[in-house]
Scaffold this motif. Structure first.
Motif, PDB file in Angstrom:
ATOM      1  N   PHE A 153      10.615  10.836  -0.928  1.00  0.00           N
ATOM      2  CA  PHE A 153      10.037   9.769  -1.736  1.00  0.00           C
ATOM      3  C   PHE A 153      10.069  10.131  -3.212  1.00  0.00           C
ATOM      4  N   GLU A 154      10.060   9.102  -4.032  1.00  0.00           N
ATOM      5  CA  GLU A 154       9.906   9.311  -5.469  1.00  0.00           C
ATOM      6  C   GLU A 154       8.558   9.971  -5.726  1.00  0.00           C
ATOM      7  N   SER A 155       8.492  10.842  -6.703  1.00  0.00           N
ATOM      8  CA  SER A 155       7.260  11.544  -7.022  1.00  0.00           C
ATOM      9  C   SER A 155       6.119  10.563  -7.280  1.00  0.00           C
ATOM     10  N   ARG A 156       4.945  10.895  -6.762  1.00  0.00           N
ATOM     11  CA  ARG A 156       3.707  10.127  -6.971  1.00  0.00           C
ATOM     12  C   ARG A 156       3.656   8.827  -6.171  1.00  0.00           C
ATOM     13  N   THR A 157       4.548   8.628  -5.243  1.00  0.00           N
ATOM     14  CA  THR A 157       4.559   7.387  -4.488  1.00  0.00           C
ATOM     15  C   THR A 157       3.277   7.215  -3.668  1.00  0.00           C
ATOM     16  N   THR A 166       0.744  -4.775  -5.446  1.00  0.00           N
ATOM     17  CA  THR A 166       1.319  -5.353  -6.667  1.00  0.00           C
ATOM     18  C   THR A 166       0.659  -4.772  -7.907  1.00  0.00           C
ATOM     19  N   ALA A 167      -0.645  -4.668  -7.875  1.00  0.00           N
ATOM     20  CA  ALA A 167      -1.378  -4.147  -9.035  1.00  0.00           C
ATOM     21  C   ALA A 167      -1.048  -2.678  -9.285  1.00  0.00           C
ATOM     22  N   LEU A 168      -0.897  -1.897  -8.216  1.00  0.00           N
ATOM     23  CA  LEU A 168      -0.512  -0.489  -8.396  1.00  0.00           C
ATOM     24  C   LEU A 168       0.861  -0.390  -9.045  1.00  0.00           C
ATOM     25  N   ALA A 169       1.807  -1.176  -8.558  1.00  0.00           N
ATOM     26  CA  ALA A 169       3.147  -1.163  -9.149  1.00  0.00           C
ATOM     27  C   ALA A 169       3.107  -1.619 -10.605  1.00  0.00           C
ATOM     28  N   ALA A 170       2.235  -2.573 -10.913  1.00  0.00           N
ATOM     29  CA  ALA A 170       2.130  -3.070 -12.284  1.00  0.00           C
ATOM     30  C   ALA A 170       1.606  -2.009 -13.245  1.00  0.00           C
ATOM     31  N   THR A 171       0.882  -1.022 -12.722  1.00  0.00           N
ATOM     32  CA  THR A 171       0.396   0.066 -13.567  1.00  0.00           C
ATOM     33  C   THR A 171       1.432   1.178 -13.729  1.00  0.00           C
ATOM     34  N   GLY A 172       2.608   1.012 -13.099  1.00  0.00           N
ATOM     35  CA  GLY A 172       3.649   2.027 -13.166  1.00  0.00           C
ATOM     36  C   GLY A 172       3.636   2.997 -12.008  1.00  0.00           C
ATOM     37  N   GLN A 173       2.838   2.703 -10.975  1.00  0.00           N
ATOM     38  CA  GLN A 173       2.729   3.569  -9.808  1.00  0.00           C
ATOM     39  C   GLN A 173       3.769   3.181  -8.763  1.00  0.00           C
ATOM     40  N   PRO A 174       4.722   4.068  -8.420  1.00  0.00           N
ATOM     41  CA  PRO A 174       5.677   3.736  -7.353  1.00  0.00           C
ATOM     42  C   PRO A 174       4.937   3.454  -6.051  1.00  0.00           C
ATOM     43  N   THR A 175       5.209   2.304  -5.458  1.00  0.00           N
ATOM     44  CA  THR A 175       4.417   1.855  -4.311  1.00  0.00           C
ATOM     45  C   THR A 175       5.326   1.289  -3.221  1.00  0.00           C
ATOM     46  N   LEU A 182       7.660  -1.890  -6.658  1.00  0.00           N
ATOM     47  CA  LEU A 182       7.067  -2.182  -5.357  1.00  0.00           C
ATOM     48  C   LEU A 182       8.162  -2.501  -4.343  1.00  0.00           C
ATOM     49  N   SER A 183       8.195  -1.732  -3.259  1.00  0.00           N
ATOM     50  CA  SER A 183       9.122  -1.965  -2.155  1.00  0.00           C
ATOM     51  C   SER A 183       8.338  -2.367  -0.916  1.00  0.00           C
ATOM     52  N   LEU A 184       9.032  -2.991   0.025  1.00  0.00           N
ATOM     53  CA  LEU A 184       8.382  -3.531   1.215  1.00  0.00           C
ATOM     54  C   LEU A 184       9.189  -3.200   2.461  1.00  0.00           C
ATOM     55  N   VAL A 185       8.486  -2.738   3.496  1.00  0.00           N
ATOM     56  CA  VAL A 185       9.047  -2.697   4.839  1.00  0.00           C
ATOM     57  C   VAL A 185       8.439  -3.881   5.573  1.00  0.00           C
ATOM     58  N   PRO A 186       9.213  -4.928   5.824  1.00  0.00           N
ATOM     59  CA  PRO A 186       8.632  -6.155   6.378  1.00  0.00           C
ATOM     60  C   PRO A 186       8.308  -6.026   7.867  1.00  0.00           C
ATOM     61  N   ALA A 187       7.503  -6.963   8.328  1.00  0.00           N
ATOM     62  CA  ALA A 187       7.246  -7.077   9.763  1.00  0.00           C
ATOM     63  C   ALA A 187       8.358  -7.919  10.360  1.00  0.00           C
ATOM     64  N   ASP A 188       9.228  -7.307  11.157  1.00  0.00           N
ATOM     65  CA  ASP A 188      10.319  -8.078  11.754  1.00  0.00           C
ATOM     66  C   ASP A 188       9.838  -8.784  13.021  1.00  0.00           C
ATOM     67  N   GLN A 189      10.668  -9.655  13.544  1.00  0.00           N
ATOM     68  CA  GLN A 189      10.266 -10.508  14.656  1.00  0.00           C
ATOM     69  C   GLN A 189       9.913  -9.726  15.917  1.00  0.00           C
ATOM     70  N   ASP A 190      10.554  -8.591  16.134  1.00  0.00           N
ATOM     71  CA  ASP A 190      10.312  -7.805  17.348  1.00  0.00           C
ATOM     72  C   ASP A 190       8.989  -7.055  17.338  1.00  0.00           C
ATOM     73  N   LEU A 191       8.304  -7.038  16.200  1.00  0.00           N
ATOM     74  CA  LEU A 191       7.065  -6.269  16.105  1.00  0.00           C
ATOM     75  C   LEU A 191       5.998  -6.799  17.060  1.00  0.00           C
ATOM     76  N   ALA A 192       6.064  -8.087  17.384  1.00  0.00           N
ATOM     77  CA  ALA A 192       5.066  -8.674  18.285  1.00  0.00           C
ATOM     78  C   ALA A 192       5.060  -8.003  19.652  1.00  0.00           C
ATOM     79  N   ASP A 241      -0.306  17.755  -1.187  1.00  0.00           N
ATOM     80  CA  ASP A 241       1.059  18.226  -1.355  1.00  0.00           C
ATOM     81  C   ASP A 241       1.766  17.268  -2.313  1.00  0.00           C
ATOM     82  N   PRO A 242       2.085  17.699  -3.547  1.00  0.00           N
ATOM     83  CA  PRO A 242       2.691  16.791  -4.517  1.00  0.00           C
ATOM     84  C   PRO A 242       4.072  16.305  -4.117  1.00  0.00           C
ATOM     85  N   ALA A 243       4.692  16.961  -3.116  1.00  0.00           N
ATOM     86  CA  ALA A 243       6.043  16.581  -2.727  1.00  0.00           C
ATOM     87  C   ALA A 243       6.071  15.439  -1.717  1.00  0.00           C
ATOM     88  N   ARG A 244       4.925  15.050  -1.183  1.00  0.00           N
ATOM     89  CA  ARG A 244       4.878  13.975  -0.204  1.00  0.00           C
ATOM     90  C   ARG A 244       4.074  12.798  -0.765  1.00  0.00           C
TER      91      ARG A 244
END
Length: 277
Positions: free
Chosen positions: A132-136, A40-49, A97-107, A13-16
């Motif tokens: 999401f942005e296309s192709r993420t 990082t490498a995917l983002a460096a190639t122009g791939q939304p990650t 490149l965006s990040l959802v971090p591991a917060d302290q409560d994840l433990a 599905d190209p929309a997801r």
């Protein structure tokens, strides 16, 4: 050796986004290192990650320069509290490149998730509710264990990328993760597939790396990536500076290997999408 994971026949599905879990139930195989540097490498190639740090150790977050004291709400808030993805996503030093971090409560999430509704589907539901942005491409760094966090990642994912250290005991780890993939496919996510196996910590100075690589390639065939990640001191040094190896030393053998891995992954993804369309 375990049974081979069967490829998914679902049409893309190209929309997801394309969601890949980076998983291995054995620790120390380069899983988080691969998550950081492949993203990082995917983002460096122009791939939304987007990288989701679902490991309570939080090393992927640290490796991308986000110390524990600056994380705030992250993947725990996303899956346990149903916070919107935009509220828990952080920018990184790498464009694209965006990040959802591991917060302290994840433990404590493994215990808390037990009593929640749709406990195995929390991450899947959270991602399905977002645009999401296309192709993420979404990468999920999983814990090195089979618990509700790993199950959430595998239920949310389209496919699993397995880093495999080129040592004998790592073969036991691949048996475990393949059984887990099959279990999740049968009960929770029928379309889950094995995206590929990445050989890590390859040491050309000893015969064992060659023997393990030959054994894995002999069984899994073209599911094993051509690109091999070598043992490289720059890869090991980079996390202590809060940087992926591509920012720490882009000319190093490790950085170049991860760039090659990203290109091969995108090539494989295009081939799979073409075959399913």
């Amino acid at each position: 050796m375990p049974d081979r994971a069967q490829p998914s026949t679902a049409r893309p599905d190209p929309a997801r986004p394309r969601i890949l879990a980076i998983a291995n139930q054995k620790g120390g195989v380069g899983k988080t290192t691969t998550a950081i540097n492949l993203a990082t490498a995917l983002a460096a190639t122009g791939q939304p990650t987007l990288l989701i740090d679902l490991d309570p150790q939080g090393n992927a977050s640290t490796g991308l320069g986000l110390p524990r004291t600056e994380r705030g709400a992250g993947s725990y808030a996303l899956i346990a509290e149903a916070r919107p993805l935009a509220d828990v996503t952080r920018a990184t030093a790498i464009p694209g490149l965006s990040l959802v971090p591991a917060d302290q409560d994840l433990a404590g999430a493994e215990i808390e998730l037990v009593s929640l509704t749709r406990r195995e589907f929390r991450l899947r539901d959270a991602l399905a509710a977002e645009r999401f942005e296309s192709r993420t491409i979404v990468l999920i760094d999983c814990p090195p264990s089979l618990g509700l966090l790993t199950v959430n990642a595998l239920v949310a994912a389209d496919a699993v990328l397995v880093p495999l250290q080129c040592e004998f005991f790592a073969l036991e780890g691949i048996s475990q993760i393949m059984r887990t993939i099959e279990m999740v496919r049968r009960g929770l996510n029928p379309s889950l597939a094995l995206q590929g196996i990445v050989l890590t910590m390859f040491d050309r100075r000893n015969n064992l790396s060659d023997l393990v690589a030959a054994d894995v390639r002999g069984f899994f065939g073209d599911k094993v990536y051509e690109t091999v990640i070598p043992r490289n001191v720059r890869i090991s040094e980079a996390p202590s500076h809060g940087k992926p190896v591509l920012l720490y030393d882009v000319r190093s053998a490790g950085a170049q290997a991860y760039l090659a891995l990203a290109k091969e992954l995108l090539r494989r993804e295009r081939t799979a999408a073409g075959a399913a369309s």
